[in-house]
Design a protein around this motif. Structure first.
Motif, short mmCIF file in Angstrom:
data_model
loop_
_atom_site.label_atom_id
_atom_site.label_comp_id
_atom_site.label_asym_id
_atom_site.label_seq_id
_atom_site.Cartn_x
_atom_site.Cartn_y
_atom_site.Cartn_z
N ARG A 51 13.71 2.24 12.30
CA ARG A 51 15.06 2.31 12.85
C ARG A 51 15.81 1.01 12.60
N CYS A 52 16.94 1.13 11.94
CA CYS A 52 17.77 -0.04 11.60
C CYS A 52 18.52 -0.49 12.84
N PRO A 53 18.43 -1.78 13.19
CA PRO A 53 19.11 -2.26 14.41
C PRO A 53 20.64 -2.20 14.31
N LYS A 54 21.17 -2.20 13.10
CA LYS A 54 22.63 -2.17 12.94
C LYS A 54 23.20 -0.77 13.09
N THR A 55 22.55 0.21 12.45
CA THR A 55 23.08 1.58 12.46
C THR A 55 22.45 2.44 13.53
N GLY A 56 21.26 2.04 14.02
CA GLY A 56 20.55 2.85 14.99
C GLY A 56 19.87 4.07 14.38
N LYS A 57 19.89 4.16 13.05
CA LYS A 57 19.29 5.30 12.35
C LYS A 57 18.01 4.87 11.63
N LEU A 58 17.12 5.83 11.44
CA LEU A 58 15.90 5.54 10.67
C LEU A 58 16.26 5.27 9.22
N LYS A 59 15.72 4.20 8.68
CA LYS A 59 16.02 3.81 7.30
C LYS A 59 14.73 3.73 6.50
N ARG A 60 14.75 4.32 5.32
CA ARG A 60 13.56 4.31 4.45
C ARG A 60 13.25 2.88 4.01
N MET A 61 11.99 2.47 4.19
CA MET A 61 11.57 1.13 3.82
C MET A 61 10.98 1.12 2.39
N GLN A 62 10.68 -0.08 1.92
CA GLN A 62 10.14 -0.23 0.58
C GLN A 62 8.78 0.46 0.46
N ASN A 63 8.57 1.16 -0.66
CA ASN A 63 7.29 1.84 -0.89
C ASN A 63 6.15 0.84 -1.01
N ILE A 64 4.96 1.25 -0.57
CA ILE A 64 3.78 0.39 -0.63
C ILE A 64 2.80 0.97 -1.65
N TYR A 65 2.60 0.24 -2.75
CA TYR A 65 1.76 0.74 -3.84
C TYR A 65 0.35 0.16 -3.81
N GLY A 66 0.24 -1.12 -3.43
CA GLY A 66 -1.05 -1.80 -3.55
C GLY A 66 -1.51 -1.76 -4.99
N LYS A 67 -2.78 -1.50 -5.21
CA LYS A 67 -3.32 -1.38 -6.56
C LYS A 67 -3.76 0.05 -6.85
N ALA A 68 -3.22 0.98 -6.08
CA ALA A 68 -3.67 2.37 -6.19
C ALA A 68 -3.42 2.94 -7.57
N ASN A 69 -2.28 2.60 -8.18
CA ASN A 69 -1.92 3.24 -9.44
C ASN A 69 -2.70 2.72 -10.64
N PHE A 70 -3.56 1.74 -10.41
CA PHE A 70 -4.43 1.28 -11.49
C PHE A 70 -5.54 2.31 -11.75
N TYR A 71 -5.89 3.08 -10.72
CA TYR A 71 -7.01 4.01 -10.84
C TYR A 71 -6.54 5.36 -11.37
N LYS A 72 -7.44 6.08 -12.04
CA LYS A 72 -7.02 7.29 -12.74
C LYS A 72 -7.55 8.58 -12.11
N THR A 73 -8.23 8.48 -10.98
CA THR A 73 -8.65 9.70 -10.28
C THR A 73 -7.95 9.78 -8.93
N ARG A 77 -7.34 6.87 -5.78
CA ARG A 77 -6.00 6.53 -5.29
C ARG A 77 -5.85 6.86 -3.80
N LEU A 78 -6.35 8.04 -3.42
CA LEU A 78 -6.22 8.44 -2.02
C LEU A 78 -7.01 7.53 -1.10
N ALA A 79 -8.17 7.06 -1.57
CA ALA A 79 -8.98 6.16 -0.74
C ALA A 79 -8.21 4.89 -0.42
N ILE A 80 -7.54 4.33 -1.43
CA ILE A 80 -6.78 3.09 -1.22
C ILE A 80 -5.55 3.34 -0.36
N LEU A 81 -4.79 4.39 -0.69
CA LEU A 81 -3.55 4.64 0.04
C LEU A 81 -3.82 5.11 1.46
N THR A 82 -4.91 5.81 1.68
CA THR A 82 -5.27 6.21 3.06
C THR A 82 -5.54 4.98 3.91
#
Length: 456
Positions: A51-73, A77-82
């Motif tokens: 929730r943005c303090p200025k607008t009072g509305k939920l605002k989408r935040m920056q995506n979190i990738y970590g190193k998940a996309n290095f893996y090919k199965t 990927r799910l293990a890392i992102l989970t």
């Protein structure tokens, strides 16, 4: 201000204290995993809103990738992102606020280490000891060792191999197509695995030398082909050039590794009789494959270009189609009447769907261009098996066959130059030189019988 990635790094220290429930309005959404419908060629990540303090509305935040996309199965990927999702939820419940100062929370999770006060006498001894070690090191003559000698000194800027390739891929993603990034990633993973198996002592990208790269490319040659050797050489070389440009390696040794000679792929032309037999067979057994091959034959565009066609790309008012071509970002070609008659009714189909898909005309199909093309190549193997065709016959053979037919029919009434000039508009070649080279490769024009020239 510490960002969310820094907090997630210390996931082992966040294990309890979840008693703070939300009051009044929800301050954040439950973090979720985006898996691109399990498409491994796309980037997966964890996302959430706050929730943005200025607008009072939920605002989408920056995506979190970590190193998940290095893996090919998907499992990896799910293990890392989970794990990231779980730790992010814990942080949010503990009070993490992406719009505020989280210094206190950061210090709670990762308390600063207390500096030990060293007595002055101990400090003096330590300095003297270090000084003696430096003198000893200078006087010791280097002896041969089984350990890898460091051609480059590892310093604070050294990157682990996986991190180095991820860095290069992130930069490349800004300037090349998604399919190209997929190929780069696949080859970098293959190279990394080879290093782990054959040279486990190498940890940093700066430790890789020319002999390592030569050995790797030789293994590609021995296990596959010279063509694959050259492909791996080009794509790995491109990644190493990015690393050299950013001073993570001193040299791009791959540039100096020679390109190997390869045998050009042959796509045999079909006889008129065989081509008619195949069309008749497919009209009965596989209408989707039949139209796909007729697009190759009558419009003379490449299989991968056909796979890119969407319903919206077909203009039936002007009898044209637009597509991304090999030598052009957007190419327009006419749809000849012979092909128009073969088209299904497109009026009720979703404009965003692909004209060709595995099961019907006009359907959504989540796959890369190369995977779509490979699908139809494998599908054509059924045809080859039915007609007992050898490996030199491919879908591309139809393009060669019909360009051969067009050129020879044009030559019946036109000079070679006139025939080539008209044919160039049909095939889409950018220059007369490239068209002439293509015609020579498919033996489009043969000499007349020259038996009389042998007589005295």
């Amino acid at each position: 201000m510490h960002n969310i990635q820094e907090f997630l790094t210390f996931n082992s220290k966040i294990e309890h204290d979840l008693e703070h429930d939300l009051e009044n309005k929800k301050q954040f959404s439950i973090p979720k995993i985006y898996s691109a419908k399990e498409n491994l060629s796309k980037r997966w990540y964890v996302y959430f809103s706050f929730r943005c303090p200025k607008t009072g509305k939920l605002k989408r935040m920056q995506n979190i990738y970590g190193k998940a996309n290095f893996y090919k199965t998907k499992e990896e990927r799910l293990a890392i992102l989970t794990s990231h999702r779980k730790n992010l939820l814990i942080l949010l419940k503990k009070g993490y606020n992406p719009f505020g100062n989280n210094e206190e929370l950061y210090n709670e999770i990762n308390p600063p280490k207390e500096e030990k006060v060293v007595p002055k006498t101990a400090q003096k001894k330590t300095i003297e000891k270090i000084a003696k070690e430096i003198v000893l090191d200078k006087n010791i003559e280097e002896k041969p060792t089984d350990k890898r000698t460091t051609e480059y000194k590892k310093d604070i800027n050294s990157l682990l191999i996986n991190d180095a390739f991820e860095f290069a891929l992130d930069l490349k993603a800004k300037v090349v197509k998604e399919n190209t990034i997929y190929d780069y990633k696949r080859k970098s993973i293959h190279f990394t695995k080879w290093l782990a198996e054959t040279k486990p002592e190498i940890k940093y990208i700066s430790e890789i030398n020319r002999q390592d790269l030569v050995s790797y490319l030789n293994s590609i040659l021995l296990n596959t082909s010279a063509r694959n050797h050259n492909n791996y050489r080009v794509e790995l070389g491109s990644l190493f050039q990015v690393l050299k440009n950013n001073e993570y390696v001193k040299e791009n040794y791959i540039i100096g590794i020679p390109i190997l000679k390869t045998k050009p792929e042959k796509h045999k032309r079909f006889t008129e009789e065989k081509q008619i037999e195949i069309f008749n067979y497919l009209d009965k057994e596989d209408k989707i494959m039949s139209l796909f091959i007729k697009f190759v034959s009558y419009s003379l565009i490449r299989p991968v270009e056909i796979c890119r066609l969407k319903i919206k790309d077909i203009d039936l008012e002007n009898n044209t189609m637009q597509f991304k071509a090999k030598n052009s970002p957007l190419k327009t070609k006419i749809i000849p009447d012979i092909l128009l008659k073969e088209l299904p009714d497109l009026s009720k189909l979703d404009k965003e769907t692909y004209l060709f898909s595995p099961n019907k005309f006009g359907d959504f199909w989540i796959a890369t261009d190369n995977n779509r093309r490979d699908h139809f190549s494998k599908r054509f193997k059924i045809v080859k098996k039915h007609f007992q065709l050898d490996g030199d016959y491919t879908i591309y053979s139809f393009r060669h066959t019909f360009i051969f037919v067009l050129y020879n029919n044009l030559r019946k009434t036109k000079s070679p130059f006139e025939a080539k000039s008209e044919l160039m508009l049909i095939t889409g070649h950018k220059s007369m030189t490239s068209l002439e080279k293509y015609l020579r490769n498919i033996d489009a024009e043969l000499p007349k019988d020259y038996s009389n020239l042998f007589s005295k």
